[in-house]
Design a protein around this motif. Structure first.
Motif, PDB file in Angstrom:
ATOM      1  N   LYS A   1       0.822  -1.134  -0.132  1.00 52.15           N
ATOM      2  CA  LYS A   1       0.035  -0.087  -0.073  1.00 52.15           C
ATOM      3  C   LYS A   1       1.004   1.304  -0.062  1.00 52.15           C
ATOM      4  O   LYS A   1       2.079   1.303   0.435  1.00 52.15           O
ATOM      5  N   PRO A   2       0.057   2.536  -0.223  1.00 55.42           N
ATOM      6  CA  PRO A   2       0.989   3.676  -0.300  1.00 55.42           C
ATOM      7  C   PRO A   2       1.740   3.950   0.912  1.00 55.42           C
ATOM      8  O   PRO A   2       2.843   4.294   1.020  1.00 55.42           O
TER       9      PRO A   2
ATOM     10  N   MET B   1       1.536   0.267  -4.899  1.00 53.12           N
ATOM     11  CA  MET B   1       0.212   0.967  -5.168  1.00 53.12           C
ATOM     12  C   MET B   1       0.462   2.518  -5.210  1.00 53.12           C
ATOM     13  O   MET B   1       1.106   3.013  -4.141  1.00 53.12           O
ATOM     14  N   THR B   2      -0.223   3.170  -6.139  1.00 52.24           N
ATOM     15  CA  THR B   2       0.065   4.453  -6.396  1.00 52.24           C
ATOM     16  C   THR B   2      -1.379   5.345  -6.093  1.00 52.24           C
ATOM     17  O   THR B   2      -1.274   6.492  -6.338  1.00 52.24           O
ATOM     18  N   VAL B   3      -1.961   4.510  -5.371  1.00 54.57           N
ATOM     19  CA  VAL B   3      -3.373   4.772  -4.756  1.00 54.57           C
ATOM     20  C   VAL B   3      -3.641   4.034  -3.646  1.00 54.57           C
ATOM     21  O   VAL B   3      -3.060   3.047  -3.559  1.00 54.57           O
TER      22      VAL B   3
ATOM     23  N   GLU C   1       4.194  10.720  -4.294  1.00 53.14           N
ATOM     24  CA  GLU C   1       5.091  10.517  -3.181  1.00 53.14           C
ATOM     25  C   GLU C   1       5.430   9.155  -3.112  1.00 53.14           C
ATOM     26  O   GLU C   1       6.354   8.958  -2.141  1.00 53.14           O
ATOM     27  N   VAL C   2       4.726   8.263  -3.668  1.00 57.78           N
ATOM     28  CA  VAL C   2       5.272   6.677  -3.527  1.00 57.78           C
ATOM     29  C   VAL C   2       6.322   6.076  -4.427  1.00 57.78           C
ATOM     30  O   VAL C   2       6.812   5.225  -4.487  1.00 57.78           O
ATOM     31  N   LEU C   3       6.616   7.133  -5.405  1.00 53.49           N
ATOM     32  CA  LEU C   3       7.769   6.767  -6.316  1.00 53.49           C
ATOM     33  C   LEU C   3       9.192   6.640  -6.068  1.00 53.49           C
ATOM     34  O   LEU C   3       9.812   5.649  -6.620  1.00 53.49           O
ATOM     35  N   PRO C   4       9.228   7.080  -4.672  1.00 56.35           N
ATOM     36  CA  PRO C   4      10.888   6.559  -4.205  1.00 56.35           C
ATOM     37  C   PRO C   4      10.984   5.008  -3.802  1.00 56.35           C
ATOM     38  O   PRO C   4      11.936   4.503  -4.270  1.00 56.35           O
ATOM     39  N   LYS C   5       9.524   4.487  -3.616  1.00 55.16           N
ATOM     40  CA  LYS C   5       9.593   3.087  -3.642  1.00 55.16           C
ATOM     41  C   LYS C   5      10.043   2.343  -5.092  1.00 55.16           C
ATOM     42  O   LYS C   5      10.513   1.394  -4.940  1.00 55.16           O
ATOM     43  N   VAL C   6       9.435   2.776  -5.898  1.00 57.06           N
ATOM     44  CA  VAL C   6       9.551   2.346  -7.440  1.00 57.06           C
ATOM     45  C   VAL C   6      11.323   2.626  -7.499  1.00 57.06           C
ATOM     46  O   VAL C   6      11.797   1.566  -8.180  1.00 57.06           O
TER      47      VAL C   6
END
Length: 218
Positions: free
Chosen positions: A111-112, A132-134, A146-151
């Protein structure tokens, strides 16, 4: 790879929806149980029927409680990739192994708000990481950059040879956001309304693929 999400398709015409995106790489199937997420969608019988109706590999995303019990059944039903949430799993490694034994790729979703770092070693057992980007549960939400650092973190570990997996993103992916996700390191993109809300879903798939390739310099 583009994976149109049938959550945004007409549920009365799922076979037709699958046919309209026959050149997609995967067909994303959101399975929700109204417990892990506050929504109820489809389950194993529909997945079996959909598998019989299309040649597009099924990418099943299980947003359900107790995936350790249920996930292998989706692989047995013919899904190409079966992803479950780390937040719901009691034993993610054993579940991944059971999915693979049943003939599918195994995916882990976060999850985000779930950090990725605690699961980097566990991800050695997986073929796909779904970021998950939502917040999971409903389609049509806005992309959360804001979740793109995980990617980026996952891609760094893939490039370094520590992991060998697809990095998938799901939520708010459209012509306006796919390049951000691709630049961050994603290589599988789930798109719902951007595909099935278009006048020509097949053309929408190709347009998204071109944008992702441009961002990835492929």
């Amino acid at each position: 790879m583009i994976a149109p999400s049938i959550l945004s398709a007409d549920f009365a015409r799922l076979a037709d929806a699958a046919d309209s995106v026959s050149r997609a790489d995967w067909l994303h199937v959101d399975v929700m149980d109204a417990h892990f997420v506050p929504n109820l969608t489809i389950g194993l019988p529909v997945v079996k029927s959909l598998h019989a109706a299309t040649d597009v590999p099924l990418d099943c995303h299980l947003m359900i409680d107790d995936p350790d019990r249920w996930a292998p059944g989706y692989a047995e039903a013919g899904a190409a990739n079966v992803t479950f949430h780390v937040e719901a799993a009691a034993d993610p490694v054993q579940t991944a192994r059971a999915i693979r034994k049943a003939g599918a790729l195994a995916g882990l979703s976060v999850k985000p708000g779930t950090p990725l770092e605690p699961y980097l070693e566990v991800l050695r057992e997986f073929d796909t990481l779904l970021v998950m980007t939502v917040e999971p549960g409903f389609g049509g939400q806005e992309f959360r950059a804001e979740v793109l650092p995980k990617v980026r973190l996952a891609r760094e570990h893939v490039r370094a040879g520590h992991l060998r997996l697809f990095v998938e993103v799901d939520g708010g992916i459209s012509a306006d956001t796919i390049e951000q996700a691709a630049e961050a390191g994603a290589d599988v993109f789930v798109a719902g309304s951007a595909v099935f809300g278009a006048d020509d879903p097949a053309a929408a798939v190709e347009a998204l693929r071109r944008r992702a390739r441009t961002a990835m310099n492929v």
